[in-house]
Design a protein around this motif. Structure first.
Motif, PDB file in Angstrom:
ATOM      1  N   ARG A  84       0.819  -1.224   0.000  1.00 28.54           N
ATOM      2  CA  ARG A  84       0.000   0.000   0.000  1.00 28.54           C
ATOM      3  C   ARG A  84       0.849   1.270   0.000  1.00 28.54           C
ATOM      4  O   ARG A  84       0.372   2.337  -0.346  1.00 28.54           O
ATOM      5  CB  ARG A  84      -0.946  -0.002   1.200  1.00 28.54           C
ATOM      6  CG  ARG A  84      -2.166  -0.849   0.980  1.00 28.54           C
ATOM      7  CD  ARG A  84      -3.057  -0.262  -0.111  1.00 28.54           C
ATOM      8  NE  ARG A  84      -4.074  -1.226  -0.556  1.00 28.54           N
ATOM      9  CZ  ARG A  84      -4.037  -1.882  -1.688  1.00 28.54           C
ATOM     10  NH1 ARG A  84      -3.019  -1.685  -2.531  1.00 28.54           N
ATOM     11  NH2 ARG A  84      -4.990  -2.725  -2.030  1.00 28.54           N
ATOM     12  N   GLU A  85       2.105   1.162   0.383  1.00 26.39           N
ATOM     13  CA  GLU A  85       3.000   2.316   0.286  1.00 26.39           C
ATOM     14  C   GLU A  85       3.345   2.644  -1.163  1.00 26.39           C
ATOM     15  O   GLU A  85       3.773   3.750  -1.471  1.00 26.39           O
ATOM     16  CB  GLU A  85       4.288   2.049   1.080  1.00 26.39           C
ATOM     17  CG  GLU A  85       4.064   1.992   2.591  1.00 26.39           C
ATOM     18  CD  GLU A  85       5.345   1.630   3.332  1.00 26.39           C
ATOM     19  OE1 GLU A  85       6.370   1.357   2.654  1.00 26.39           O
ATOM     20  OE2 GLU A  85       5.321   1.600   4.580  1.00 26.39           O
ATOM     21  N   TRP A  87       1.235   1.181  -4.086  1.00 24.50           N
ATOM     22  CA  TRP A  87       0.087   1.105  -4.991  1.00 24.50           C
ATOM     23  C   TRP A  87      -1.207   1.334  -4.210  1.00 24.50           C
ATOM     24  O   TRP A  87      -1.393   0.787  -3.129  1.00 24.50           O
ATOM     25  CB  TRP A  87       0.010  -0.269  -5.664  1.00 24.50           C
ATOM     26  CG  TRP A  87       1.220  -0.582  -6.497  1.00 24.50           C
ATOM     27  CD1 TRP A  87       1.560  -0.060  -7.703  1.00 24.50           C
ATOM     28  CD2 TRP A  87       2.263  -1.508  -6.160  1.00 24.50           C
ATOM     29  NE1 TRP A  87       2.738  -0.597  -8.149  1.00 24.50           N
ATOM     30  CE2 TRP A  87       3.206  -1.495  -7.224  1.00 24.50           C
ATOM     31  CE3 TRP A  87       2.506  -2.355  -5.071  1.00 24.50           C
ATOM     32  CZ2 TRP A  87       4.342  -2.273  -7.226  1.00 24.50           C
ATOM     33  CZ3 TRP A  87       3.645  -3.131  -5.073  1.00 24.50           C
ATOM     34  CH2 TRP A  87       4.549  -3.095  -6.137  1.00 24.50           C
ATOM     35  N   ASP A  88      -2.091   2.121  -4.803  1.00 28.38           N
ATOM     36  CA  ASP A  88      -3.387   2.335  -4.156  1.00 28.38           C
ATOM     37  C   ASP A  88      -4.307   1.150  -4.457  1.00 28.38           C
ATOM     38  O   ASP A  88      -4.017   0.331  -5.326  1.00 28.38           O
ATOM     39  CB  ASP A  88      -4.006   3.659  -4.636  1.00 28.38           C
ATOM     40  CG  ASP A  88      -4.279   3.673  -6.126  1.00 28.38           C
ATOM     41  OD1 ASP A  88      -5.022   2.793  -6.608  1.00 28.38           O
ATOM     42  OD2 ASP A  88      -3.752   4.567  -6.823  1.00 28.38           O
ATOM     43  N   SER A  91      -5.195   0.490  -8.086  1.00 31.59           N
ATOM     44  CA  SER A  91      -4.110  -0.009  -8.934  1.00 31.59           C
ATOM     45  C   SER A  91      -3.785  -1.463  -8.627  1.00 31.59           C
ATOM     46  O   SER A  91      -3.452  -2.228  -9.530  1.00 31.59           O
ATOM     47  CB  SER A  91      -2.850   0.841  -8.741  1.00 31.59           C
ATOM     48  OG  SER A  91      -3.088   2.193  -9.057  1.00 31.59           O
ATOM     49  N   GLY A 113      -4.739  -2.230   4.616  1.00 32.23           N
ATOM     50  CA  GLY A 113      -4.931  -1.851   3.217  1.00 32.23           C
ATOM     51  C   GLY A 113      -5.558  -2.908   2.352  1.00 32.23           C
ATOM     52  O   GLY A 113      -5.611  -2.758   1.123  1.00 32.23           O
ATOM     53  N   SER A 115      -8.200  -4.929   0.270  1.00 24.79           N
ATOM     54  CA  SER A 115      -9.407  -4.510  -0.447  1.00 24.79           C
ATOM     55  C   SER A 115     -10.597  -5.379  -0.083  1.00 24.79           C
ATOM     56  O   SER A 115     -11.741  -4.939  -0.168  1.00 24.79           O
ATOM     57  CB  SER A 115      -9.178  -4.599  -1.968  1.00 24.79           C
ATOM     58  OG  SER A 115      -8.021  -3.891  -2.351  1.00 24.79           O
TER      59      SER A 115
END
Length: 382
Positions: A84-85, A87-88, A91, A113, A115
């Motif tokens: 997560r640092e 890619w969001d 993405s 993080g 999903s």
């Protein structure tokens, strides 16, 4: 299903060859997950521990990460934090797969993080549905970004077209005055030195006129006359126009055009403009040293498109310049040899015909490829 809502021929949640990385240390679980996903069309890579999963991410992010919590070495939770640092969630969707189902663990996974969260033992249908939903959202976001980029580019070029058109028109009037006075003064020139200086002025005026013409050509949407065309004939006619110049430059030219090409719906003059610009660029790239210039026209097996390739063995286009080669006003030529509009105009013409133009360049040479569909396309500007 009601006739008012027909079933689409292609479902939005159908796999499209996306790459899924599975981080799972249990060989049996990893094998089942791989089988489930490969059977429906996904590409699958398996990492057996946390360090291997991070190395796989470093090589390039997958379309989705299926992550086991209890990995040896580096936990799934830590991998999620690190991912997560970089890619969001849009993405890189991350689905945590674990037997830890207590509320604290679920909260910790989402806080890291994740999903989504799938409990073991999982049901294959549920897992497939969750993966498909996240990938569908990812595709929709990427498509929206592409559309926004396209709209921004169109807006930029539209504004640029208005500016350049005005500048070009404003330039032509003073250029005409300068040219007329220079020609009058040449007839009265007292000596050869003065005549030479006036000829330099006229040459400069002519160059400015060419630049203004290129600007207008870039800005203007000309009426087009689409008709069924044999691109091979257009290529031959273009090369014939430049035959003498190519011979003077010492180019060794080979041409490969099959006898029976499917016709494309295109404007003859616009296609010739595209080809002519590529040929002239090749002449300038090979000027003075001769070289090889190969032109090949071909169609694909299904005869759905016609491709024209122009290859020269001159110096390669610098790697830093290659991504910008079709940008308006970008040129690698000396200041007095180009305006940087020819390839930009060519790309616009080809795109308006529903085709594409690409370039590759390395030590072996440079190839411009123009591909046009055979089927009729909408007239530009409709």
């Amino acid at each position: 299903m009601s006739e008012d809502f027909p079933v689409p021929s292609v479902r939005l949640d159908e796999p499209r060859g996306e790459h899924i990385l599975i981080a799972e240390d249990d060989p049996a679980a990893a094998r089942i997950l791989r089988q489930i996903l490969q059977q429906i069309g996904y590409r699958v890579t398996v990492a057996e521990d946390g360090a291997q999963a991070l190395r796989a991410l470093d090589e390039g992010p997958p379309d989705l990460l299926l992550l086991d919590w209890m990995l040896p070495g580096i936990s799934g939770l830590e991998i999620c934090h690190q991912a997560r640092e970089r890619w969001d969630p849009l993405s890189l969707p991350i689905l945590m797969v674990t037997a830890k189902t207590d509320p604290e663990s679920v909260y910790a996974a989402f806080d890291a993080g994740a999903s989504d969260y799938v409990a073991k033992p999982f049901r294959g249908a549920e897992l497939r549905a969750r993966i498909a939903a996240h990938l569908r959202t990812k595709r929709m976001v990427e498509e929206r970004r592409r559309m926004e980029d396209h709209l921004r580019e169109r807006d930029r070029l539209s504004t640029l077209g208005l500016l350049t058109s005005g500048v070009a028109h404003d330039l032509n009037n003073p250029l005409a005055v300068i040219s007329a006075h220079a020609q009058i003064l040449m007839r009265r020139a007292p000596d050869e030195g003065t005549s030479g200086q006036l000829r330099e002025i006229l040459d400069a005026v002519e160059r400015c006129r060419r630049i203004a013409g290129d600007l207008l050509g870039f800005a203007r949407r000309h009426p087009v006359e689409r008709e069924p065309l044999d691109l091979g004939e257009v290529v031959r006619a273009t090369l014939e126009l430049r035959r003498r110049d190519m011979e003077l430059h010492g180019l060794r030219t080979t041409v490969s055009i099959p006898g029976a090409l499917p016709r494309v719906i295109a404007d003859r003059h616009q296609m010739q403009q595209v080809f002519l610009n590529i040929v002239v660029n090749a002449e300038q790239a090979l000027a003075g040293g001769g070289g090889r210039f190969d032109v090949a026209v071909e169609t694909d097996a299904a005869r759905e498109a016609v491709t024209v390739r122009f290859t020269n063995d001159g110096p390669p286009i610098p790697a830093s310049a290659l991504p910008h080669i079709f940008d308006p006003f970008f040129t690698t030529k000396p200041e007095d040899e180009g305006t940087g509009l020819g390839l930009a105009i060519g790309r616009r013409i080809v795109q308006e015909h529903g085709g594409e133009i690409t370039v590759t360049s390395d030590a072996a040479g440079t190839t411009f490829t123009v591909r046009l569909p055979v089927e009729a396309m909408a007239v530009a500007g409709d």
